[in-house]
Design an enzyme around this catalytic site. Structure first.
Site, PDB file in Angstrom:
ATOM      1  N   TRP A  10       0.813  -1.220   0.000  1.00 44.72           N
ATOM      2  CA  TRP A  10       0.000   0.000   0.000  1.00 44.72           C
ATOM      3  C   TRP A  10       0.848   1.274   0.000  1.00 44.72           C
ATOM      4  O   TRP A  10       0.321   2.370  -0.186  1.00 44.72           O
ATOM      5  CB  TRP A  10      -0.928   0.020   1.218  1.00 44.72           C
ATOM      6  CG  TRP A  10      -2.138  -0.848   1.072  1.00 44.72           C
ATOM      7  CD1 TRP A  10      -2.457  -1.659   0.013  1.00 44.72           C
ATOM      8  CD2 TRP A  10      -3.212  -0.986   2.023  1.00 44.72           C
ATOM      9  NE1 TRP A  10      -3.658  -2.291   0.258  1.00 44.72           N
ATOM     10  CE2 TRP A  10      -4.132  -1.891   1.479  1.00 44.72           C
ATOM     11  CE3 TRP A  10      -3.467  -0.432   3.284  1.00 44.72           C
ATOM     12  CZ2 TRP A  10      -5.308  -2.256   2.150  1.00 44.72           C
ATOM     13  CZ3 TRP A  10      -4.625  -0.792   3.953  1.00 44.72           C
ATOM     14  CH2 TRP A  10      -5.538  -1.699   3.385  1.00 44.72           C
ATOM     15  N   GLU A  97      12.143   2.554  -3.143  1.00 43.21           N
ATOM     16  CA  GLU A  97      11.682   3.883  -2.711  1.00 43.21           C
ATOM     17  C   GLU A  97      12.309   4.264  -1.374  1.00 43.21           C
ATOM     18  O   GLU A  97      12.502   5.446  -1.078  1.00 43.21           O
ATOM     19  CB  GLU A  97      10.148   3.902  -2.616  1.00 43.21           C
ATOM     20  CG  GLU A  97       9.521   3.935  -4.000  1.00 43.21           C
ATOM     21  CD  GLU A  97       8.085   3.445  -4.041  1.00 43.21           C
ATOM     22  OE1 GLU A  97       7.481   3.215  -2.980  1.00 43.21           O
ATOM     23  OE2 GLU A  97       7.570   3.287  -5.168  1.00 43.21           O
ATOM     24  N   GLU A 167      12.101  -6.016  -8.686  1.00 45.00           N
ATOM     25  CA  GLU A 167      11.372  -4.787  -9.005  1.00 45.00           C
ATOM     26  C   GLU A 167      12.290  -3.841  -9.767  1.00 45.00           C
ATOM     27  O   GLU A 167      12.988  -3.020  -9.156  1.00 45.00           O
ATOM     28  CB  GLU A 167      10.917  -4.094  -7.715  1.00 45.00           C
ATOM     29  CG  GLU A 167      10.009  -4.946  -6.868  1.00 45.00           C
ATOM     30  CD  GLU A 167       8.982  -4.101  -6.117  1.00 45.00           C
ATOM     31  OE1 GLU A 167       7.809  -4.447  -6.201  1.00 45.00           O
ATOM     32  OE2 GLU A 167       9.360  -3.107  -5.491  1.00 45.00           O
ATOM     33  N   SER A 212       4.372  -2.104 -11.983  1.00 42.50           N
ATOM     34  CA  SER A 212       3.274  -1.891 -12.942  1.00 42.50           C
ATOM     35  C   SER A 212       2.528  -3.172 -13.316  1.00 42.50           C
ATOM     36  O   SER A 212       2.093  -3.331 -14.452  1.00 42.50           O
ATOM     37  CB  SER A 212       3.798  -1.185 -14.197  1.00 42.50           C
ATOM     38  OG  SER A 212       4.294   0.103 -13.863  1.00 42.50           O
TER      39      SER A 212
HETATM   40  P1  13P Z   1       3.405  -0.292  -8.866  1.00 45.23           P
HETATM   41  O1  13P Z   1       2.620  -1.585  -8.922  1.00 45.23           O
HETATM   42  O2  13P Z   1       2.571   0.889  -8.507  1.00 45.23           O
HETATM   43  O3  13P Z   1       4.252  -0.112 -10.081  1.00 45.23           O
HETATM   44  O4  13P Z   1       4.420  -0.453  -7.635  1.00 45.23           O
HETATM   45  C1  13P Z   1       5.228  -1.565  -7.576  1.00 45.23           C
HETATM   46  C2  13P Z   1       5.905  -1.592  -6.271  1.00 45.23           C
HETATM   47  O5  13P Z   1       6.707  -0.735  -5.948  1.00 45.23           O
HETATM   48  C3  13P Z   1       5.541  -2.675  -5.346  1.00 45.23           C
HETATM   49  O6  13P Z   1       6.386  -2.690  -4.253  1.00 45.23           O
END
Ligand code: 13P
Length: 250
Positions: A10, A97, A167, A212
């Site tokens: 989330w 992130e 990722e 994504s």
């Molecule tokens: P999105 O699915 O919004 O690209 O994010 C992926 C993510 O960072 C899951 O940890």
């Protein structure tokens, strides 16, 4: 092939009211899916809410980070045992992130991974390269370094029954997912890297793809040999989309 795992991340979204609605929708929409494991990783303050709403369901919950330390004077940190207190089973570690915004080193990430496992939590280790690194053809080197730090600090056996999530940073939140072949190729590389040191650990490891993922591309991604499920950002905030992804995994 493993039983598939779909994890909602989330990120920093939600409120008591919105979460209740979303979790109630998750429960309704996912209750008939028997062949997929689902986990929702919520912001820390909502762990108690997730626990109270999900404890009688097949949906598990977890957090998006934890402290590398067990206990002590670490203002603002949250320990593995605190997460366990709220029934968390999983914890995301080293998300890009965080790694970029809070300067997390591979060594800190490795220690968090060990700390989670030592406390009976399943760590979900995020690895992945930037677009520049992919274009330069060094993506495997970048991912290998992230994996090797854990192997060299704690041994490859630490990966037994854990989760790695590939990722690619260029795919997160961009709408541009990796192709099934790109993802499969990296997943195979990751499993091979761990298998070279500990075959059993590599076999028990689940490797998720994140970046994504949506209900449409999930179908093609999840049929690949080494893709054991997904880590889902944006689409996990929309119950119908999340259901579509879980159905693809089911
Ligand atoms: P999105 O699915 O919004 O690209 O994010 C992926 C993510 O960072 C899951 O940890």
């Amino acid at each position: 092939m493993h039983r598939k795992l779909v994890v909602a991340n989330w990120k920093m979204h939600g409120s008591l009211t919105a979460n209740r609605q979303l979790l109630e929708e998750y429960i309704q929409r996912l209750k008939s899916l028997k062949n997929v494991d689902v986990v929702v990783c919520v912001p820390y303050p909502y762990l108690a809410q997730a626990q109270s709403l999900l404890q009688e369901t097949s949906i598990a919950w977890g957090a998006q980070n934890l402290s590398k330390d067990k206990v002590g004077a670490f203002t603002g940190e949250v320990s593995a045992s605190m997460l366990r207190d709220f029934g968390a089973t999983h914890v995301i570690i080293g998300h890009s992130e965080r790694a970029t915004a809070y300067c997390e080193s591979d060594e800190n990430i490795a220690t968090k991974f060990m700390q989670a496992k030592a406390h009976g939590l399943t760590p979900i280790l995020c690895v992945g390269e930037t677009l520049i690194e992919r274009e330069a053809g060094v993506m495997e080197m970048v991912v290998a370094k992230q994996i090797d730090t854990i192997i060299s600090m704690y041994g490859a056996s630490l990966f037994a029954n854990t989760v790695v999530s590939y990722e690619p940073i260029w795919a997160i939140g961009t709408g541009l997912a990796a192709t099934p072949d790109q993802a499969q190729s990296m997943h195979e590389f990751i499993r091979g890297r761990i298998a070279a040191c500990d075959q059993e650990a590599a076999n028990s490891l689940k490797i998720l793809y994140g970046g994504s993922v949506n209900p449409q591309n999930a179908v093609q991604l999840f049929v690949m040999q080494d893709i054991d499920g997904g880590l889902i950002g944006r689409c996990s905030l929309i119950a119908e989309e999340f259901e579509g992804i879980c159905r693809a995994a089911n």
